[in-house]
Design an enzyme around this catalytic site. Structure first.
Site, short mmCIF file in Angstrom:
data_model
loop_
_atom_site.label_atom_id
_atom_site.label_comp_id
_atom_site.label_asym_id
_atom_site.label_seq_id
_atom_site.Cartn_x
_atom_site.Cartn_y
_atom_site.Cartn_z
N HIS A 63 -11.64 -1.30 -2.66
CA HIS A 63 -11.90 -0.75 -1.65
C HIS A 63 -12.67 -1.01 -0.62
O HIS A 63 -14.01 -1.16 -0.68
CB HIS A 63 -11.26 0.41 -1.71
CG HIS A 63 -11.19 0.92 -0.06
ND1 HIS A 63 -12.12 1.98 0.15
CD2 HIS A 63 -9.92 1.19 0.14
CE1 HIS A 63 -11.23 2.98 1.69
NE2 HIS A 63 -10.02 2.07 0.94
N GLU A 90 1.46 -0.78 0.10
CA GLU A 90 0.03 -0.20 0.25
C GLU A 90 1.08 1.65 -0.04
O GLU A 90 1.42 1.31 0.70
CB GLU A 90 -1.23 0.15 1.07
CG GLU A 90 -1.52 1.15 1.86
CD GLU A 90 -3.04 1.66 0.64
OE1 GLU A 90 -2.45 2.23 -0.17
OE2 GLU A 90 -4.29 1.18 0.94
N GLU A 113 -0.33 -0.08 -4.43
CA GLU A 113 -1.77 0.13 -4.66
C GLU A 113 -1.33 2.03 -4.25
O GLU A 113 -0.05 2.38 -3.31
CB GLU A 113 -2.31 0.16 -3.52
CG GLU A 113 -3.81 0.08 -3.47
CD GLU A 113 -4.78 -0.51 -2.36
OE1 GLU A 113 -5.55 0.15 -1.08
OE2 GLU A 113 -4.48 -1.58 -2.29
N HIS A 148 -0.38 4.43 -0.32
CA HIS A 148 -1.52 5.59 0.54
C HIS A 148 -1.49 6.97 -0.39
O HIS A 148 -1.80 8.20 0.14
CB HIS A 148 -1.98 6.01 1.92
CG HIS A 148 -2.23 5.28 2.75
ND1 HIS A 148 -1.51 4.10 3.43
CD2 HIS A 148 -3.60 4.69 3.47
CE1 HIS A 148 -2.14 3.15 4.40
NE2 HIS A 148 -3.35 3.43 3.75
#
Length: 394
Positions: free
Chosen positions: A291, A189, A215, A191
């Protein structure tokens, strides 16, 4: 049957506050939805209630007409607040329709194409900091049945990343990968925190770990930059949780921004809009991996979509939650061998326990990503909220 009221309920859930929506009808059949919008819960709850002006007095079965009118008449279209409010109310209308007809929502959407959907775990790492602590938590998550693990190893980094911080992040990825072995998916991830050259540098460094995806490496408001990054790294890219309609996704898909798309049912306007986005992605041969870090109603709605969407690939699943999650709704989730099973009850398959919510009142929370508290995503007494298969002792 006519809609008589829209009510909202805010329940503290440690890292955020769940925002539940209830639509009431003249026939006594109520529907529930979820509009959880992290850090803006009071705002979205008010936006849900303002939709009463559009909905009260109408037939709750006319979901498409309500959605179109509410979107059209907002004038300031799109964005997280309107689309999250629409999502919560729209989910509740599907719930009403399914209950009234005695069928699950997926049956109203064309029937199911699968009995269960593969999951990956989020939140499994709390409150790990060092690579060894992450590795220990990873082994526990795999023992719980998960076959995919997602986390953000990048500390407080923003835009750029210092060399020692990057080395620590890569050491964490290496430790987790070694701890769980090559059969477990590793999902990294970002963010939305990095600029293009930094994300490219990290993407190249991640190539040796055979990750499933990187991600949100860039902020969500730069699709052209994301498309350029995707062309320049060899790790798969996942993104899309901070887009709010099919209109946002049209440009995103045309630019070939990612290998996996991640719309959130609570933020893209609900079940119908996510289905439309998934159909658009299917035309590009792209898998849908929503998500899904929120509460029980959003999870139930996402499972309805998973049931009937051919290009649905992976479901994000929180590995544990606040211990009172089971008190807030009648949620019953079956999880076995890395798969979450599709519910079969009418509507969304659960009810809201309104009387339990006041015991957990709204408590404001701020973003943790750049404060050093990134892994403090679950309380010390967090527990599983799903029914898992018992280990085979033979």
């Amino acid at each position: 049957m006519k809609v008589t009221a829209i009510e909202t309920f805010i329940c503290h859930a440690y890292r955020t506050n769940w925002v539940f929506v209830k639509v009431r009808t003249s026939d006594g059949i109520d529907g529930i939805g979820e509009a959880t919008l992290e850090m803006r819960e009071l705002t979205v709850a008010q936006a849900c209630r303002e939709l009463e002006r559009t909905l009260v007095g109408r037939d709750p079965f006319d979901i498409e007409a309500f959605w179109h009118d509410a979107y059209r008449d907002a004038y300031w279209r799109g964005g997280p607040v309107l689309m999250s409010a629409l999502a919560g109310v729209e989910m509740a209308l599907w719930d009403i329709k399914g209950k009234a007809l005695g069928v699950p929502v997926w049956q109203l959407l064309g029937g199911k194409v699968r009995e269960s959907v593969p999951c990956y775990a989020n939140g499994w790492f709390a409150p790990a900091v060092t690579p060894d602590e992450f590795a220990e938590k990873a082994r526990a998550a795999v023992a719980q049945g998960f076959r995919g693990l997602k986390w953000d190893p990048f500390g407080k980094a923003y835009r750029q990343i210092e060399k020692p911080v990057l080395r620590q992040a890569l050491a964490c990825v290496e430790a987790v990968s070694a701890a769980v072995g090559p059969e477990v998916d590793i999902l990294i991830e970002g963010h939305g925190r990095f600029d293009v050259p930094t994300a490219m540098r990290i993407g190249h460094a991640l190539e040796e770990f055979d990750i499933t995806w990187f991600e949100e490496p860039l902020p969500p408001d730069n699709p052209e930059g994301l498309a350029e990054l995707k062309r320049r790294v060899r790790v798969p890219i996942a993104a899309g949780e901070r887009m709010y309609s099919r209109y946002d996704y049209r440009n995103f898909l045309n630019l070939r921004c990612s290998d996996f798309i991640q719309p959130d049912v609570s933020h893209v306007g609900g079940i119908g809009e996510l289905r439309k986005i998934a159909a658009m992605a299917e035309a590009y041969q792209l898998p849908v991996c929503p998500h899904n870090p929120s509460g029980p109603v959003a999870n139930a709605a996402t499972l309805q979509i998973a049931a009937c969407t051919p290009n649905f690939f992976l479901l994000e699943t929180m590995s544990s939650d606040v211990p009172y999650r089971s008190e807030i709704t009648t949620e019953k989730v079956r999880f076995e061998q890395g798969q979450m099973f599709i519910p079969t009850g009418p509507g969304l398959g659960l009810e809201l326990n309104e009387d339990a919510i006041p015991s957990h009142p709204y408590d404001p929370r701020d973003l943790r990503h750049y404060t050093g508290a990134l892994t403090q995503i679950r309380p010390a007494d967090a527990r599983s909220y799903f029914t898992a298969a018992k280990p085979n002792k033979s």
